[in-house]
Write a protein that holds these residues in place. Structure first.
Motif, mmCIF file in Angstrom:
data_model
loop_
_atom_site.group_PDB
_atom_site.id
_atom_site.type_symbol
_atom_site.label_atom_id
_atom_site.label_comp_id
_atom_site.label_asym_id
_atom_site.label_seq_id
_atom_site.Cartn_x
_atom_site.Cartn_y
_atom_site.Cartn_z
ATOM 1 N N PHE A 169 3.032 14.180 -4.539
ATOM 2 C CA PHE A 169 2.673 12.836 -4.101
ATOM 3 C C PHE A 169 2.727 11.853 -5.266
ATOM 4 N N ARG A 170 2.768 10.593 -4.910
ATOM 5 C CA ARG A 170 2.755 9.532 -5.913
ATOM 6 C C ARG A 170 1.317 9.321 -6.383
ATOM 7 N N ARG A 171 1.133 9.374 -7.688
ATOM 8 C CA ARG A 171 -0.217 9.265 -8.243
ATOM 9 C C ARG A 171 -0.886 7.954 -7.822
ATOM 10 N N ALA A 172 -0.150 6.867 -7.816
ATOM 11 C CA ALA A 172 -0.726 5.574 -7.454
ATOM 12 C C ALA A 172 -1.234 5.573 -6.016
ATOM 13 N N VAL A 173 -0.546 6.304 -5.127
ATOM 14 C CA VAL A 173 -0.989 6.380 -3.736
ATOM 15 C C VAL A 173 -2.283 7.188 -3.650
ATOM 16 N N TYR A 174 -2.332 8.325 -4.338
ATOM 17 C CA TYR A 174 -3.549 9.141 -4.335
ATOM 18 C C TYR A 174 -4.753 8.334 -4.796
ATOM 19 N N LEU A 175 -4.583 7.516 -5.824
ATOM 20 C CA LEU A 175 -5.707 6.760 -6.384
ATOM 21 C C LEU A 175 -6.210 5.682 -5.431
ATOM 22 N N PRO A 188 -2.541 13.945 4.448
ATOM 23 C CA PRO A 188 -1.524 13.287 5.284
ATOM 24 C C PRO A 188 -2.078 12.109 6.088
ATOM 25 N N ALA A 189 -3.233 12.288 6.722
ATOM 26 C CA ALA A 189 -3.818 11.206 7.515
ATOM 27 C C ALA A 189 -4.235 10.037 6.640
ATOM 28 N N LEU A 190 -4.768 10.322 5.455
ATOM 29 C CA LEU A 190 -5.250 9.247 4.590
ATOM 30 C C LEU A 190 -4.108 8.525 3.893
ATOM 31 N N VAL A 191 -3.040 9.247 3.571
ATOM 32 C CA VAL A 191 -1.851 8.582 3.024
ATOM 33 C C VAL A 191 -1.257 7.638 4.070
ATOM 34 N N ALA A 192 -1.193 8.091 5.325
ATOM 35 C CA ALA A 192 -0.696 7.237 6.403
ATOM 36 C C ALA A 192 -1.607 6.033 6.596
ATOM 37 N N ARG A 193 -2.902 6.225 6.410
ATOM 38 C CA ARG A 193 -3.859 5.121 6.524
ATOM 39 C C ARG A 193 -3.541 3.997 5.536
ATOM 40 N N GLU A 194 -2.994 4.367 4.388
ATOM 41 C CA GLU A 194 -2.647 3.370 3.368
ATOM 42 C C GLU A 194 -1.271 2.752 3.599
ATOM 43 N N GLY A 195 -0.622 3.128 4.693
ATOM 44 C CA GLY A 195 0.655 2.517 5.033
ATOM 45 C C GLY A 195 1.881 3.248 4.513
ATOM 46 N N PHE A 196 1.704 4.473 4.015
ATOM 47 C CA PHE A 196 2.820 5.259 3.497
ATOM 48 C C PHE A 196 3.157 6.379 4.484
ATOM 49 N N SER A 197 4.404 6.770 4.497
ATOM 50 C CA SER A 197 4.816 7.868 5.362
ATOM 51 C C SER A 197 4.669 9.205 4.637
ATOM 52 N N VAL A 198 4.780 10.282 5.404
ATOM 53 C CA VAL A 198 4.629 11.648 4.896
ATOM 54 C C VAL A 198 5.838 12.457 5.339
ATOM 55 N N LEU A 228 -14.005 15.788 9.456
ATOM 56 C CA LEU A 228 -13.057 15.245 10.419
ATOM 57 C C LEU A 228 -13.594 13.952 11.031
ATOM 58 N N ALA A 229 -14.873 13.955 11.390
ATOM 59 C CA ALA A 229 -15.478 12.743 11.952
ATOM 60 C C ALA A 229 -15.449 11.602 10.938
ATOM 61 N N GLY A 230 -15.710 11.932 9.667
ATOM 62 C CA GLY A 230 -15.695 10.905 8.638
ATOM 63 C C GLY A 230 -14.316 10.311 8.436
ATOM 64 N N VAL A 231 -13.281 11.154 8.426
ATOM 65 C CA VAL A 231 -11.917 10.657 8.250
ATOM 66 C C VAL A 231 -11.499 9.818 9.453
ATOM 67 N N TRP A 232 -11.856 10.266 10.652
ATOM 68 C CA TRP A 232 -11.570 9.483 11.856
ATOM 69 C C TRP A 232 -12.197 8.101 11.757
ATOM 70 N N TRP A 233 -13.441 8.042 11.274
ATOM 71 C CA TRP A 233 -14.134 6.753 11.111
ATOM 72 C C TRP A 233 -13.410 5.881 10.086
ATOM 73 N N LEU A 234 -12.986 6.478 8.954
ATOM 74 C CA LEU A 234 -12.278 5.711 7.929
ATOM 75 C C LEU A 234 -10.985 5.117 8.478
ATOM 76 N N ILE A 235 -10.268 5.902 9.272
ATOM 77 C CA ILE A 235 -9.009 5.406 9.837
ATOM 78 C C ILE A 235 -9.277 4.272 10.823
ATOM 79 N N ALA A 240 -5.601 -4.278 8.170
ATOM 80 C CA ALA A 240 -4.276 -4.529 7.603
ATOM 81 C C ALA A 240 -4.405 -5.029 6.170
ATOM 82 N N ASP A 241 -3.509 -4.569 5.323
ATOM 83 C CA ASP A 241 -3.481 -4.993 3.932
ATOM 84 C C ASP A 241 -3.142 -6.481 3.870
ATOM 85 N N PRO A 242 -4.013 -7.324 3.264
ATOM 86 C CA PRO A 242 -3.723 -8.768 3.212
ATOM 87 C C PRO A 242 -2.620 -9.138 2.232
ATOM 88 N N ARG A 243 -2.111 -8.172 1.460
ATOM 89 C CA ARG A 243 -1.008 -8.394 0.532
ATOM 90 C C ARG A 243 -1.273 -9.579 -0.401
#
Length: 261
Positions: A169-175, A188-198, A228-235, A240-243
């Motif tokens: 994985f890309r270190r910047a994405v992990y951080l 995988p779910a959290l990387v997708a949450r940040e707008g990146f594909s897997v 699992l419940a916590g990750v579901w809540w985070l997602i 949306a990223d305000p860029r």
């Protein structure tokens, strides 16, 4: 023995291996990783998660003649996710590979996952290994099958096997990911949450080289549903990223220019 190319200006790839009480697996796995990554500018970071056996001595012996091998040590065990995080924070490469320290993950798949990540482009944050031919006991495999099935239905992460330690994985994405215990099982779910594909690649599971498992069983049994419940809540709470874009400072007017009203 220095059995890899020189790093030059620095490693492109940091390979992070979390271990706890894996003394017998250190030397053979280090040699396999070196062979698999030959030709790459890489560093290898072992994170000793509070081992109480001969792991520190085995790591000290493995470092002889290998300037690309770094060792971090936790004063007390913090768990696999904590060990992975320590390694990623210390990594000098822009790309990070992880694998378990028991020998069940074959390092030969690291270049395959790296190539998959590169081919997918910067919009992809993770190349996830998915095990074929699992070598765990029937009870552990049944737990994993149920956990992966429930997780997939709830998180819809399109990943058959998130528990596989082989990841690139890309270190910047992990951080950018929220840190918590068992993070490595939900990447995988959290990387997708940040707008990146897997992207996914099948990998071959092997028998453990020596010893017994130190990670995974207790967490999977007792806190998997809570995680699992916590990750579901985070997602669900992700917006949306305000860029944001930084506004440049206007250039000063020339000294002889009239700036009055």
């Amino acid at each position: 023995m220095n059995d890899t190319p020189q790093l030059g200006d620095g490693p492109r790839l940091s390979v992070v291996v979390p271990v706890r009480n894996e003394a017998g697996n250190i030397a053979p796995l280090v040699a396999e990783i070196a062979a698999a990554c030959a030709g790459l500018a890489f560093e290898l970071i072992y994170v000793d998660d509070g081992s109480t056996d001969g792991t520190p001595a085995a790591l000290a012996a493995a470092r002889a003649g290998r300037p690309w091998l770094r060792v971090l040590r936790h004063a007390r065990s913090g768990g696999q996710s904590a060990a992975v995080r320590s390694g990623v924070l210390a990594a000098r490469g822009d790309t990070v590979a992880t694998l378990d320290g028991d020998g069940q993950n074959d390092p030969a798949f690291i270049p395959i996952l790296l190539a998959a990540l590169d081919a997918a482009g910067p919009g992809t944050g993770l190349a996830q290994g998915q095990r074929r031919g699992r070598r765990d006991g029937r009870f552990k495999m049944l737990q994993s099958r149920i956990a992966n099935g429930v997780r997939g239905r709830i998180l819809k992460d399109s990943t058959r096997d998130t528990g596989c330690g082989l990841k690139v994985f890309r270190r910047a994405v992990y951080l950018r990911l929220p840190y918590f215990d068992a993070l490595h099982r939900f990447m995988p779910a959290l990387v997708a949450r940040e707008g990146f594909s897997v992207v996914h690649r099948d990998v071959v599971d092997r028998p453990r080289l020596t010893g017994v498992s130190n990670y995974g069983l207790f967490d999977r049994l007792w806190v998997g549903l809570l995680d699992l419940a916590g990750v579901w809540w985070l997602i669900r709470r992700k917006r949306a990223d305000p860029r944001p874009a930084e506004i440049a400072i206007p250039a000063p007017a020339p000294a002889d220019q009239d700036v009055g009203c």
